[in-house]
Structures are given as structure tokens and as C-alpha cells.
Scaffold this motif. Structure first.
Motif, PDB file in Angstrom:
ATOM      1  N   VAL A   1      40.558  40.130  40.683  1.00  0.00           N
ATOM      2  CA  VAL A   1      40.899  40.692  39.373  1.00  0.00           C
ATOM      3  C   VAL A   1      40.176  40.132  38.327  1.00  0.00           C
ATOM      4  O   VAL A   1      40.233  38.895  38.102  1.00  0.00           O
ATOM      5  CB  VAL A   1      42.406  40.659  39.084  1.00  0.00           C
ATOM      6  N   MET A   2      39.069  40.768  37.813  1.00  0.00           N
ATOM      7  CA  MET A   2      38.110  40.309  36.719  1.00  0.00           C
ATOM      8  C   MET A   2      37.623  41.158  35.697  1.00  0.00           C
ATOM      9  O   MET A   2      37.906  42.360  35.716  1.00  0.00           O
ATOM     10  CB  MET A   2      37.042  39.858  37.534  1.00  0.00           C
ATOM     11  N   GLU A   3      37.311  40.619  34.671  1.00  0.00           N
ATOM     12  CA  GLU A   3      36.416  41.396  33.607  1.00  0.00           C
ATOM     13  C   GLU A   3      35.069  41.206  33.950  1.00  0.00           C
ATOM     14  O   GLU A   3      34.540  40.251  34.318  1.00  0.00           O
ATOM     15  CB  GLU A   3      36.826  40.754  32.204  1.00  0.00           C
ATOM     16  N   LYS A   4      34.190  42.339  33.965  1.00  0.00           N
ATOM     17  CA  LYS A   4      32.873  42.546  34.001  1.00  0.00           C
ATOM     18  C   LYS A   4      32.279  43.495  33.123  1.00  0.00           C
ATOM     19  O   LYS A   4      32.528  44.738  33.344  1.00  0.00           O
ATOM     20  CB  LYS A   4      32.526  42.858  35.518  1.00  0.00           C
ATOM     21  N   TRP A   5      31.558  43.007  32.234  1.00  0.00           N
ATOM     22  CA  TRP A   5      30.876  43.852  31.392  1.00  0.00           C
ATOM     23  C   TRP A   5      32.006  44.503  30.312  1.00  0.00           C
ATOM     24  O   TRP A   5      32.603  43.646  29.809  1.00  0.00           O
ATOM     25  CB  TRP A   5      29.856  44.856  31.816  1.00  0.00           C
ATOM     26  N   ASP A   6      32.072  45.763  30.449  1.00  0.00           N
ATOM     27  CA  ASP A   6      33.196  46.470  29.694  1.00  0.00           C
ATOM     28  C   ASP A   6      34.474  46.893  30.390  1.00  0.00           C
ATOM     29  O   ASP A   6      35.158  47.920  30.149  1.00  0.00           O
ATOM     30  CB  ASP A   6      32.651  47.599  28.795  1.00  0.00           C
ATOM     31  N   ALA A   7      34.501  46.344  31.670  1.00  0.00           N
ATOM     32  CA  ALA A   7      35.394  46.894  32.239  1.00  0.00           C
ATOM     33  C   ALA A   7      36.352  45.738  33.115  1.00  0.00           C
ATOM     34  O   ALA A   7      35.939  44.857  33.364  1.00  0.00           O
ATOM     35  CB  ALA A   7      34.703  47.655  33.761  1.00  0.00           C
ATOM     36  N   ILE A   8      37.305  46.489  33.464  1.00  0.00           N
ATOM     37  CA  ILE A   8      38.437  45.491  34.442  1.00  0.00           C
ATOM     38  C   ILE A   8      38.311  46.096  35.821  1.00  0.00           C
ATOM     39  O   ILE A   8      38.320  47.110  36.031  1.00  0.00           O
ATOM     40  CB  ILE A   8      39.737  45.768  34.146  1.00  0.00           C
ATOM     41  N   GLU A   9      37.772  45.158  36.722  1.00  0.00           N
ATOM     42  CA  GLU A   9      37.504  45.246  38.131  1.00  0.00           C
ATOM     43  C   GLU A   9      38.466  44.762  38.827  1.00  0.00           C
ATOM     44  O   GLU A   9      38.776  43.580  38.888  1.00  0.00           O
ATOM     45  CB  GLU A   9      36.032  45.024  38.433  1.00  0.00           C
TER      46      GLU A   9
END
Length: 282
Positions: A111-119
């Protein structure tokens, strides 16, 4: 997950009377249903182990939610907070309590923040899905209202979205997709499963497609929808629009002549098609 079992029972009954319809799809569906049926049989009398974890992310500057998952249900809702919360329950079944606990303890996800998204990724890389050892993940996600793009891919399970607006790109192999009280553009696809929209407002382009399963949609307003397409190979379509709607609808129903109906200024183009099944449009 019980609803997935029901889908497969309905599927097998439907296909038994439609042997000439799309034999390639029928073979694919039978293969999936056989594996799931065997998994259900194998899981009887097995020992369970569970692990639950929660995550919080500051999401006020984010705009997307991306999910990839193998087996398990997904629940999504919007809430009045700048934080996103992700609760995950991991359940394993195996021949012994020790083995089940080992599977749960060793299961990894992200569960991570990547660029402008939660992935979020709960793909099972090292464990055979639908094997004698079984793992599933249940995700419950609450997101702020600034999240407006949803890209979800699930292999087996149910997807439910409540009170959430945005652009939806959802693909589910086996299981239902249900969206309630939401505004947006809906691109929803299932191989085996129902697609249900309750009190939703479609914007721009909407496409609902399943190989085997019903499509049911009750729209609150279609005035800002350019196109609405709904297609099922085996199943029924039921679409309800408000009394003040403006549309041109092409209806291609099993064993019926194709017909076109329109209302007012034909503002929204609607296409409804069934391979085997009925269409109820109003």
C-alpha cells in the motif's frame, strides 16, 4: 465470496441450454468454475488463520486509486477526511493451523503513494491461486473526495463502491461489480458476474460489459451522458432512466428484431445488446 458461488451455479445452468452460443467463452468459464468448485471442496474441514492490518495515507494532493488483487472482496467509499484508510484482512486455509498461520505470516502486499496515486497490490505471485493452500484478501478502503480516478483489476471476488464520484475503470474476472449513489464515467467489465448501478449519474461515456451475467442500472440523471452501452453474452439487461430523459436507444435483444426508440431531442445515445437474454428498458 458466497455470491461468486451463486454466479457460477447460474452460469452452468445457463450454458447447459445454450451449447451453440460462443463455445470458446463457455470453455473458459467452465475451466474457471471447475477450479473454484474444486477449491470449495478442498477447503472443507481445513484450518483457518487470519491477519488484519490498517494503513493511513495523507491523500489531499492525490487524485487516483489503483488496485490489483488476486482473490478477495473490495469495498470502497468516500468520506469527509483528507486521509485515505486501507484495512486489509488476509485469510488463509490449509491442512493444518500451523500451515495456515505460516501462509498468513509470509503473505506480502503493498500500500503506497506513487506520484498522484494510491497504489494497492495484493497479487499472489508465489502462491498458486485456487490451489490446495488458499489465501484471500479483503480490502475496505475509505478515500477523500478529491480521489476521482479508479483503476481496479480483480481476478476473483466482489467489488462494491458506495457514494464515490469519478472515472471508473474496473475489470473483474469472476465476481460482481456494484456501484451505488455515484456520479461519473463507468467503464465496467466482468468475465463472469453481474454489473449493478444503483442511483448513479453517468457522465460522458459509459460502457458496461459482461460475458456471463445480468446488467442492472437505475440512473438518476443521464443529461450529461453522451453514450451508454450495455452488453452481455448470457444474461438479462435492465436499464431505468428518469422520466425527463432525452435519448436514442438501439435495442438488440436475443431472438428479437433490432429496434430503435427515442425520446425528446435524442441527447444520449444508448446501445443495449444481449447474446442470450432479455432486455427491459424504460
Amino acid at each position: 465470496m458466497k455470491r461468486v458461488i451463486c454466479i457460477l451455479i447460474i452460469l452452468m445452468l445457463s450454458l447447459s441450454g445454450c451449447a451453440s452460443f460462443n463455445e470458446v467463452d463457455a470453455d473458459k468459464v467452465k475451466d474457471v468454475s471447475d477450479k473454484i468448485t474444486q477449491t470449495i471442496i478442498d477447503s472443507v474441514g481445513k484450518e483457518n488463520a487470519e491477519r488484519q492490518e490498517s494503513h493511513k495515507l495523507e491523500a489531499k494532493n492525490l487524485s487516483k486509486l489503483k488496485i490489483e488483487s488476486s482473490v478477495g472482496d473490495i469495498f470502497i467509499a468516500a468520506h469527509d477526511s483528507s486521509e485515505a484508510t486501507v484495512d486489509i484482512k488476509i485469510t488463509a486455509k490449509s491442512s493444518s493451523k500451523e500451515r495456515s498461520q505460516e501462509l498468513v505470516d509470509n503473505f506480502s502486499y503493498s500500500v503506497m503513494e506513487k506520484w498522484d496515486a494510491i497504489e494497492i497490490n495484493t497479487i499472489q505471485d508465489d502462491i498458486k491461486i485456487l490451489n490446495s493452500d488458499n489465501i484471500q484478501t479483503e480490502l475496505t478502503i475509505n478515500i477523500p473526495k478529491n480521489i476521482e480516478s479508479f483503476i481496479i483489476a480483480l481476478n476473483v471476488g466482489e467489488i462494491t463502491v458506495n457514494n464515490t464520484d469519478g472515472q471508473f475503470e474496473i475489470n473483474n474476472n469472476v465476481g460482481n461489480i456494484e456501484i451505488n449513489n455515484s456520479v461519473g464515467s463507468f467503464n465496467l467489465k466482468a468475465d463472469v458476474g453481474e454489473i449493478v448501478l444503483n442511483s448513479c449519474t453517468p457522465l460522458n461515456k459509459t460502457e458496461l460489459k459482461t460475458n456471463t451475467g445480468d446488467i442492472k442500472a437505475v440512473f438518476s440523471d443521464i443529461s450529461d451522458a453522451r453514450t451508454i452501452k450495455a452488453e452481455t453474452g448470457v444474461g438479462d439487461i435492465e436499464i431505468t432512466t428518469p422520466d425527463n430523459s432525452s435519448y436514442e436507444a438501439e435495442i438488440d435483444e436475443f431472438m428479437q428484431d433490432k429496434m430503435v426508440v427515442y425520446k425528446e431531442n435524442k441527447n444520449t445515445k444508448i446501445e443495449l445488446k444481449t447474446g442470450v437474454g432479455d432486455i427491459n428498458f424504460k
